[in-house]
Design a protein around this motif. Structure first.
Motif, short mmCIF file in Angstrom:
data_model
loop_
_atom_site.label_atom_id
_atom_site.label_comp_id
_atom_site.label_asym_id
_atom_site.label_seq_id
_atom_site.Cartn_x
_atom_site.Cartn_y
_atom_site.Cartn_z
N ARG A 102 0.87 -1.22 0.01
CA ARG A 102 0.08 0.08 -0.01
C ARG A 102 0.90 1.36 0.01
NH1 ARG A 102 -4.82 1.92 4.20
NH2 ARG A 102 -5.42 3.57 2.82
N SER A 103 0.30 2.41 -0.73
CA SER A 103 0.76 3.48 -0.65
C SER A 103 -0.33 4.46 -0.19
CB SER A 103 1.46 3.90 -2.01
OG SER A 103 0.15 4.30 -2.99
N ARG A 104 -0.20 5.78 -0.09
CA ARG A 104 -1.20 6.55 0.07
C ARG A 104 -2.13 6.90 -1.16
NH1 ARG A 104 -0.98 9.23 4.88
NH2 ARG A 104 1.04 9.49 5.78
N ASN A 105 -1.58 6.28 -2.33
CA ASN A 105 -2.31 6.45 -3.62
C ASN A 105 -3.10 5.20 -3.89
OD1 ASN A 105 -1.60 9.15 -3.95
ND2 ASN A 105 0.24 8.67 -4.52
N SER A 106 -2.65 4.14 -3.60
CA SER A 106 -3.24 2.87 -4.01
C SER A 106 -2.78 1.77 -3.15
CB SER A 106 -2.63 2.55 -5.48
OG SER A 106 -1.56 2.33 -5.44
N VAL A 107 -3.70 0.65 -3.57
CA VAL A 107 -3.45 -0.71 -2.94
C VAL A 107 -3.38 -1.58 -4.08
CG1 VAL A 107 -4.40 -2.63 -1.54
CG2 VAL A 107 -4.77 -0.11 -0.73
N ARG A 108 -2.47 -2.52 -4.01
CA ARG A 108 -1.89 -3.69 -5.13
C ARG A 108 -2.00 -4.90 -4.34
NH1 ARG A 108 -1.04 -0.56 -10.00
NH2 ARG A 108 -1.16 1.57 -9.30
N VAL A 109 -2.26 -5.80 -5.06
CA VAL A 109 -2.24 -7.31 -4.61
C VAL A 109 -1.37 -8.21 -5.53
CG1 VAL A 109 -4.41 -7.69 -5.50
CG2 VAL A 109 -3.70 -8.95 -3.53
N MET A 110 -0.65 -9.09 -4.95
CA MET A 110 -0.08 -10.34 -5.60
C MET A 110 -0.80 -11.30 -5.25
SD MET A 110 3.86 -11.42 -6.83
CE MET A 110 4.21 -11.36 -5.01
N VAL A 126 -5.88 7.81 -2.98
CA VAL A 126 -5.34 8.90 -2.21
C VAL A 126 -6.32 8.85 -0.87
CG1 VAL A 126 -5.31 11.53 -2.10
CG2 VAL A 126 -5.10 10.27 -4.37
N ASN A 127 -5.70 8.29 0.03
CA ASN A 127 -6.03 8.38 1.59
C ASN A 127 -4.93 8.78 2.45
OD1 ASN A 127 -8.77 6.52 1.24
ND2 ASN A 127 -7.41 5.38 0.01
N ILE A 128 -5.59 9.40 3.52
CA ILE A 128 -4.73 9.97 4.30
C ILE A 128 -3.81 8.64 5.12
CG2 ILE A 128 -6.28 9.70 6.34
CD1 ILE A 128 -5.04 12.51 7.23
N SER A 129 -4.51 7.46 5.28
CA SER A 129 -3.77 6.26 5.87
C SER A 129 -3.03 5.80 4.75
CB SER A 129 -4.73 5.39 6.58
OG SER A 129 -3.81 4.30 7.00
N ASP A 130 -1.92 4.90 5.28
CA ASP A 130 -1.22 4.04 4.44
C ASP A 130 -0.87 2.64 5.02
OD1 ASP A 130 0.77 5.32 6.01
OD2 ASP A 130 1.82 6.12 4.51
N HIS A 131 -1.77 2.31 5.92
CA HIS A 131 -1.56 1.21 6.69
C HIS A 131 -2.46 -0.02 6.34
CE1 HIS A 131 1.75 3.02 8.86
NE2 HIS A 131 0.93 4.17 9.22
N PHE A 132 -2.22 -1.09 6.94
CA PHE A 132 -3.34 -2.19 7.04
C PHE A 132 -3.40 -2.85 8.28
CE2 PHE A 132 -1.08 -3.23 2.88
CZ PHE A 132 -2.37 -3.15 2.09
N ALA A 133 -4.60 -3.75 8.52
CA ALA A 133 -4.69 -3.97 9.73
C ALA A 133 -5.62 -5.35 9.74
CB ALA A 133 -5.67 -3.09 10.73
N SER A 134 -5.37 -6.33 10.59
CA SER A 134 -6.11 -7.64 10.56
C SER A 134 -6.98 -7.94 11.67
CB SER A 134 -5.22 -8.66 10.46
OG SER A 134 -4.32 -8.78 9.23
N SER A 135 -8.06 -8.12 11.45
CA SER A 135 -9.32 -8.33 12.52
C SER A 135 -8.80 -9.79 13.11
CB SER A 135 -10.59 -8.60 12.02
OG SER A 135 -10.71 -9.43 11.17
N PRO A 136 -9.49 -9.94 14.41
CA PRO A 136 -8.93 -11.27 14.97
C PRO A 136 -9.44 -12.43 14.22
CG PRO A 136 -10.13 -9.63 16.63
CD PRO A 136 -10.06 -9.13 15.19
N ASP A 137 -10.46 -12.34 13.35
CA ASP A 137 -11.13 -13.52 12.66
C ASP A 137 -10.11 -13.47 11.28
OD1 ASP A 137 -12.19 -11.49 11.41
OD2 ASP A 137 -14.11 -12.33 11.14
N GLY A 138 -8.92 -12.68 10.99
CA GLY A 138 -8.21 -12.87 9.96
C GLY A 138 -8.52 -11.94 8.67
#
Length: 189
Positions: A102-110, A126-138
């Motif tokens: 992830r960047s502030r401009n996009s999310v990419r997946v392989m 374009v988002n203020i956040s550039d992070h990910f998180a995982s819920s307890p159920d994955g």
């Protein structure tokens, strides 16, 4: 000393990696002291994020993703679908084995069986956040300016759930399973 730590992560063998302004650094405890130095196989340039996957270390520089595995370094960039005009700031693998950056401009997946990255079109650009998180159920959760989204763009938590009309900047589950949501200007929810 003399560097800015952008990301810190501990591996399963007790080693600690730091993505820093001076490059990737490895901290190893020897004789009751921490020794911090760059891995010899890795070049010195600013690193932003670090992610462990077994013995492999993934990390990002200004405009590329790198994998250090079995003493070899591999770069993922334009050829693999990652534009070199974006600063990749987060790395995570979901429970299905797909690797997200992830960047502030996009999310990419392989995808787990693919060799290149594709744009996740369901996530707003374009988002203020550039992070990910995982819920307890994955579930892989993506903080965005529209709330917390799943990778398919479904709004997992947003205004209709009581969040303010304010970009979500960070997420954390505490030890008791409570979700903490940080917003850009409205504080903690």
């Amino acid at each position: 000393r003399g560097y800015s730590a952008q990301s810190i992560l501990s591996g399963e063998n007790g080693e600690v990696y730091l993505a820093t302004s001076q490059g990737l650094l490895k901290a190893v405890r020897k004789e009751n002291q921490w020794q911090i130095e760059p891995p010899p196989e890795v070049f010195r340039r600013q690193m932003v994020a670090v992610y462990f996957e077994g013995a492999d270390v993934w990390f990002t520089s200004e405009n590329a993703l790198w994998r250090f595995a079995n003493g070899e370094l591999r770069k993922y960039s334009v050829k693999e679908g990652l534009p070199n005009t974006e600063s990749w700031t987060a790395i995570v693998r979901d429970k299905r084995g797909n690797l997200y950056v992830r960047s502030r401009n996009s999310v990419r997946v392989m995808c787990s069986s693919c060799s290149g990255f594709k744009l996740v079109k369901s996530i707003p650009a374009v988002n203020i956040s550039d992070h990910f998180a995982s819920s307890p159920d994955g579930k892989l959760l993506i903080p965005t300016d529209r709330g917390v989204l799943l990778t398919d763009g479904t709004n997992w938590i947003g205004r209709k759930h009581g969040l303010p009309d304010d970009p979500v900047s960070s997420l954390l589950w505490d030890r008791e399973g409570a979700l903490w949501i940080g917003t850009a200007t409205d504080g903690l929810w």
